[in-house]
Design a protein around this motif. Structure first.
Motif, short mmCIF file in Angstrom:
data_model
loop_
_atom_site.label_atom_id
_atom_site.label_comp_id
_atom_site.label_asym_id
_atom_site.label_seq_id
_atom_site.Cartn_x
_atom_site.Cartn_y
_atom_site.Cartn_z
N LEU A 1 0.83 -1.21 0.00
CA LEU A 1 0.00 0.00 0.00
C LEU A 1 0.86 1.26 0.00
CD1 LEU A 1 -2.80 1.24 0.15
CD2 LEU A 1 -2.70 1.06 2.64
N VAL A 2 1.94 1.27 0.78
CA VAL A 2 2.84 2.44 0.83
C VAL A 2 3.47 2.66 -0.54
CG1 VAL A 2 4.98 3.33 1.81
CG2 VAL A 2 3.27 2.29 3.30
N VAL A 3 3.94 1.57 -1.18
CA VAL A 3 4.55 1.69 -2.52
C VAL A 3 3.54 2.25 -3.51
CG1 VAL A 3 5.54 0.39 -4.44
CG2 VAL A 3 6.25 -0.10 -2.08
N LEU A 4 2.28 1.76 -3.45
CA LEU A 4 1.25 2.24 -4.35
C LEU A 4 0.97 3.73 -4.14
CD1 LEU A 4 -0.88 1.60 -6.50
CD2 LEU A 4 -2.45 0.99 -4.66
N LEU A 5 0.94 4.17 -2.88
CA LEU A 5 0.71 5.59 -2.61
C LEU A 5 1.84 6.45 -3.15
CD1 LEU A 5 -0.71 5.47 1.05
CD2 LEU A 5 -1.94 5.98 -1.05
N PHE A 6 3.09 5.98 -3.03
CA PHE A 6 4.22 6.74 -3.58
C PHE A 6 4.12 6.84 -5.09
CE2 PHE A 6 6.59 6.15 0.46
CZ PHE A 6 7.05 7.46 0.60
#
Length: 286
Positions: free
Chosen positions: A54-59
């Motif tokens: 999820l963090v990678v997708l937000l970045f």
């Protein structure tokens, strides 16, 4: 006869030190309970993996948004950008656009909120041109520079038509130059004499003056008509007013743009060189 002898009962052979199983083997219990102990650890790994994804997708989404904003605000190439003189020939143009800040760089300049309403009231793009400065203080007064003018805020006149005024850029631009006055004459429909300055306005210049704000917008004439060579080598039939320079463009004959306003705001704000054409002696009015 002797009685038959019965064989001895069978005996069980036991290994020394061997234990007799009485309960299920401990290994079987461990095998049965191992999945229960491993399940919380597996769930923790799954949750950690989902958080990382999820963090990678937000970045990635944030990077795409930033890239999109940057491409939207990036100025177009010099080959595709219209010059200010080209823009004045367009029927409709948004005033918030890219305007040159110096000979080496460009920046987006917006109409300051305080001057937004006045910009339209004072003539918009055709009268003022594009904004070339933010709102700033000039001699203690808040102003904003445009290509063809400088708009000034007069709070002491709030609530009157003079709260926002066009600065005397024509007077400032020709400071130090002398223009010969014609002999006084009587006004007529196509030629008007202004006793206040001793100059007359006629023909297309008079028509433009009357149709686009007159005295409030341009002030009085401070020169007669004459042919002036600009610093870039081009020559125009011009006439100076307190707040503007009128230019005659025969190539646009038959359109509303046959008379255009000189870029005096840009010339003063950027400190551009000024023409030094000597006005010929005015022809007496018959």
């Amino acid at each position: 006869m002797s009685e038959p002898v019965s064989p001895p009962p069978p005996t069980t052979k036991t290994e020394p030190n061997s234990a007799t199983p009485s309960t299920p083997a401990p290994a079987a219990e461990l095998a049965a309970t191992r999945p229960l102990r491993q399940r919380p650890a597996r769930n923790n790994r799954l949750r950690t993996g989902m958080v990382v994804a999820l963090v990678v997708l937000l970045f990635i989404i944030l990077a795409l948004i930033i890239a999109g904003i940057g491409s939207f605000r990036r100025p177009s190439s010099a080959q595709n950008r219209l010059t200010p003189r080209d823009l004045i020939l367009q029927p409709t143009t948004i005033a918030t656009t890219v305007a040159p800040q110096s000979s080496a760089s460009t920046a987006v300049v917006d109409i300051a909120p305080r001057f937004a309403a006045a910009y339209q009231q004072l003539g918009g793009l055709r009268r003022l041109g594009l904004p070339i400065s933010p709102a700033l203080l000039l001699n203690g007064r808040e102003v904003q520079w445009f290509e063809r003018a400088r708009v000034e805020y007069w709070p002491e006149l709030a609530g009157t038509p003079y709260e926002f005024q066009i600065g005397l850029v024509g007077v400032e631009y020709v400071a130090g130059r002398t223009f010969l006055r014609p002999e006084p004459f009587e006004s007529r429909p196509d030629l008007r004499y202004f006793l206040e300055t001793g100059f007359g306005v006629g023909g297309l210049f008079l028509q433009f003056w009357e149709e686009n704000g007159g005295l409030m917008s341009f002030g009085y004439p401070i020169s007669a008509e004459f042919d002036e060579v600009q610093p870039d080598g081009r020559a125009f039939r011009v006439q100076y007013f307190e707040r503007a320079r009128f230019e005659l463009h025969p190539e646009a004959a038959g359109t509303p743009y046959v008379v255009q306003l000189g870029l005096l705001g840009s010339a003063l704000y950027f400190g551009e060189s000024r023409p030094q054409t000597v006005q010929p002696r005015p022809t007496p009015v018959p």
